[in-house]
Design a protein around this motif. Structure first.
Motif, PDB file in Angstrom:
ATOM      1  N   GLY A  61      45.534  48.202  46.330  1.00  0.00           N
ATOM      2  CA  GLY A  61      46.073  47.301  45.229  1.00  0.00           C
ATOM      3  C   GLY A  61      47.784  47.718  44.915  1.00  0.00           C
ATOM      4  O   GLY A  61      48.302  48.830  45.139  1.00  0.00           O
TER       5      GLY A  61
ATOM      6  N   GLY B 135      49.198  47.399  42.209  1.00  0.00           N
ATOM      7  CA  GLY B 135      49.615  48.071  40.851  1.00  0.00           C
ATOM      8  C   GLY B 135      49.595  47.120  39.785  1.00  0.00           C
ATOM      9  O   GLY B 135      49.740  45.879  39.908  1.00  0.00           O
TER      10      GLY B 135
ATOM     11  N   GLU C 272      49.348  45.347  35.920  1.00  0.00           N
ATOM     12  CA  GLU C 272      48.125  44.648  35.148  1.00  0.00           C
ATOM     13  C   GLU C 272      47.297  43.984  35.918  1.00  0.00           C
ATOM     14  O   GLU C 272      45.937  43.917  35.600  1.00  0.00           O
TER      15      GLU C 272
ATOM     16  N   THR D 280      46.114  46.741  39.902  1.00  0.00           N
ATOM     17  CA  THR D 280      45.542  47.951  39.996  1.00  0.00           C
ATOM     18  C   THR D 280      43.972  48.112  40.075  1.00  0.00           C
ATOM     19  O   THR D 280      43.246  47.507  39.207  1.00  0.00           O
ATOM     20  N   THR D 281      43.572  48.898  41.031  1.00  0.00           N
ATOM     21  CA  THR D 281      42.290  49.133  41.231  1.00  0.00           C
ATOM     22  C   THR D 281      41.490  49.921  40.318  1.00  0.00           C
ATOM     23  O   THR D 281      42.276  51.279  40.074  1.00  0.00           O
ATOM     24  N   TRP D 282      40.249  49.819  39.819  1.00  0.00           N
ATOM     25  CA  TRP D 282      39.781  50.478  38.628  1.00  0.00           C
ATOM     26  C   TRP D 282      38.454  50.785  39.360  1.00  0.00           C
ATOM     27  O   TRP D 282      37.655  49.890  39.815  1.00  0.00           O
TER      28      TRP D 282
ATOM     29  N   ALA E 254      41.830  54.708  37.092  1.00  0.00           N
ATOM     30  CA  ALA E 254      42.794  53.829  37.655  1.00  0.00           C
ATOM     31  C   ALA E 254      43.423  54.591  39.167  1.00  0.00           C
ATOM     32  O   ALA E 254      43.682  55.896  38.999  1.00  0.00           O
TER      33      ALA E 254
ATOM     34  N   ARG F 113      46.069  54.528  42.405  1.00  0.00           N
ATOM     35  CA  ARG F 113      47.464  54.295  42.993  1.00  0.00           C
ATOM     36  C   ARG F 113      47.412  53.687  44.259  1.00  0.00           C
ATOM     37  O   ARG F 113      46.397  53.788  45.165  1.00  0.00           O
ATOM     38  N   ASN F 114      48.426  52.866  44.620  1.00  0.00           N
ATOM     39  CA  ASN F 114      48.495  52.356  46.166  1.00  0.00           C
ATOM     40  C   ASN F 114      48.739  53.654  46.873  1.00  0.00           C
ATOM     41  O   ASN F 114      49.457  54.489  46.619  1.00  0.00           O
TER      42      ASN F 114
ATOM     43  N   LYS G 232      42.219  45.757  34.506  1.00  0.00           N
ATOM     44  CA  LYS G 232      41.493  46.658  33.841  1.00  0.00           C
ATOM     45  C   LYS G 232      40.420  46.190  33.060  1.00  0.00           C
ATOM     46  O   LYS G 232      39.181  46.843  32.904  1.00  0.00           O
TER      47      LYS G 232
END
Length: 420
Positions: free
Chosen positions: A109, A111, A113, A116-118, A132, A134-135, A220
């Motif tokens: 992902g 990042g 809105e 971002t991977t959730w 959440a 991070r890359n 999200k």
């Protein structure tokens, strides 16, 4: 009631008013810190009582993602460094004796809105906690400070493939890993687009005028647990469903009128946009729900291709049904459409009105297969959403209330008509 379709808003989304569960048994050995002592088993797992409080000896043990002690529900494939997945709803389960667990994850992902991977993290059946990531490669705590004992952790990907794929490298247990939970219950697979991906389900707003503009996609707010597929599985007492879906994609044309990555083609892949075929020799689902065609309906705004092509749609859908039956001879196939449209679309031009009805085409295709002797294919008619009372999610997608209604009707249909 016939409704006029409106222009789309937001990337990879549709707008309107109106699998296989698997356990990767790859037999890799459990790696641990050299010389680290193993804690004794708990009485509920091995019959051996634990040591007295305060005398436990715990150390960090690394469990490779491909180890048989890590259980997967959903589409994945093994890479050189871990296990890769991207569909929403992919669930990872593990059990351990100890007091903490963390994971090493490499995420693609970008990042922000929308990128971002959730994940949802559930420990011992408790409420989900959002995480959440991070890359790149990072280590994330999943549970800390637990009472020393036997625990189960469940990690579920909330976001879909357009946000990015993830690669689990390892789970790290402060204690001793155990065998994963037993898998039981009905196995369901859902194939489709953004609706099946539970796009925008954590948002619900009532449009206040015909010109009202819905909020656009944020990763999200994508929550499979509030989507009709997950809710249907829960109502039927099934295990978490397998979702094979991608926003904006259709049966013979996508929302942007492109023809690459169509739903039937995505079905062949372990992960969309990755050149890895899914292994269909694994166990088949009991029921496959196909909710595809919405993007075929909505595509073409402002062009000569405004109305979907009946011959092209039927040919692609007919071929897909035949492929599903070849791959899954015993599965029940449920064909539905909605709830952003029932498939009706009309064009007014120079005083003349021309219309098509993709929902009717689905009914005809199912009837065709039934007449050919396929007794395990069904047509479920899904009601359209009612934004004025039930609200909408991001980009006019079904709200959580609408998804609940969809699930209630679909689960009743499966229980009463399909009877798997």
């Amino acid at each position: 009631m016939r409704t006029r379709l409106h222009a789309t808003r937001g990337p990879a989304a549709t707008v309107s008013r109106g699998f296989m569960a698997i356990t990767l048994g790859l037999g890799l050995s459990l790696s641990a810190c050299k010389g680290a002592p193993r804690p004794p088993g708990g009485p509920t797992d091995s019959g051996v009582p634990p040591p007295p409080p305060g005398e436990e000896t715990l150390s960090w043990v690394s469990v490779p993602a491909s180890d048989v002690k890590v259980q997967y529900i959903g589409r994945t494939y093994r890479s050189d460094t871990g296990v890769v997945f991207s569909h929403p709803g992919v669930t990872i389960r593990a059990r351990f004796w100890g007091d903490a667990i963390r994971m090493q994850l490499h995420d693609a992902g970008t990042g922000g809105e929308t990128g971002t991977t959730w994940f949802d993290v559930v420990v011992d059946g408790g409420p989900p906690r959002q995480l959440a990531v991070r890359n790149g490669l990072s280590t994330y705590p999943l549970a800390t400070g637990l009472a020393v004992g036997l625990h189960t952790v469940e990690l579920t990907k909330r976001t879909e493939s357009l946000v990015g794929h993830s690669e689990l490298v390892a789970l790290e247990v402060h204690g001793e890993p155990r065998e994963p939970p037993m898998r039981t219950g009905l196995r369901l697979e859902f194939v489709g687009d953004s609706i099946t991906c539970a796009y925008g389900t954590d948002v619900s707003l009532i449009p206040d005028s015909p010109s009202w503009v819905a909020p656009t996609f944020t990763s999200k707010n994508q929550n499979p647990r509030r989507g009709y597929a997950w809710l249907t599985a829960a109502l039927l007492g099934a295990e978490p469903p397998v979702l094979i879906c991608y926003s904006g994609h259709g049966v013979y044309r996508n929302l942007d009128r492109s023809t690459s990555g169509l739903v039937p083609a995505l079905y062949e892949r372990a992960v969309p946009d990755h050149p890895v075929d899914w292994d269909f020799s694994r166990e088949s689902p009991d029921v496959i729900v196909v909710n595809a065609g919405t993007n075929d309906v909505f595509a073409g705004s402002g062009t000569n291709a405004f109305l979907p092509d009946e011959a092209a749609f039927k040919s692609a859908y007919r071929t897909f049904l035949a492929r599903l039956r070849t791959l899954h001879p015993r599965a029940h196939l449920v064909c539905t459409l909605g709830s952003m449209t029932d498939g009706y679309k009309q064009l007014e031009q120079d005083g003349a009105v021309t219309s098509v009805h993709v929902g009717d085409w689905l009914t005809e295709l199912v009837t065709e297969r039934q007449q050919q002797g396929d007794t395990r294919v069904y047509r479920h008619v899904m009601a359209e959403q009612v934004p004025e009372t039930d609200g909408v999610g991001e980009d006019w997608h079904p709200s959580a209330t609408t998804h609940q209604k969809m699930a209630t009707a679909l689960s009743q249909f499966i229980r009463d008509v399909v009877r798997p």
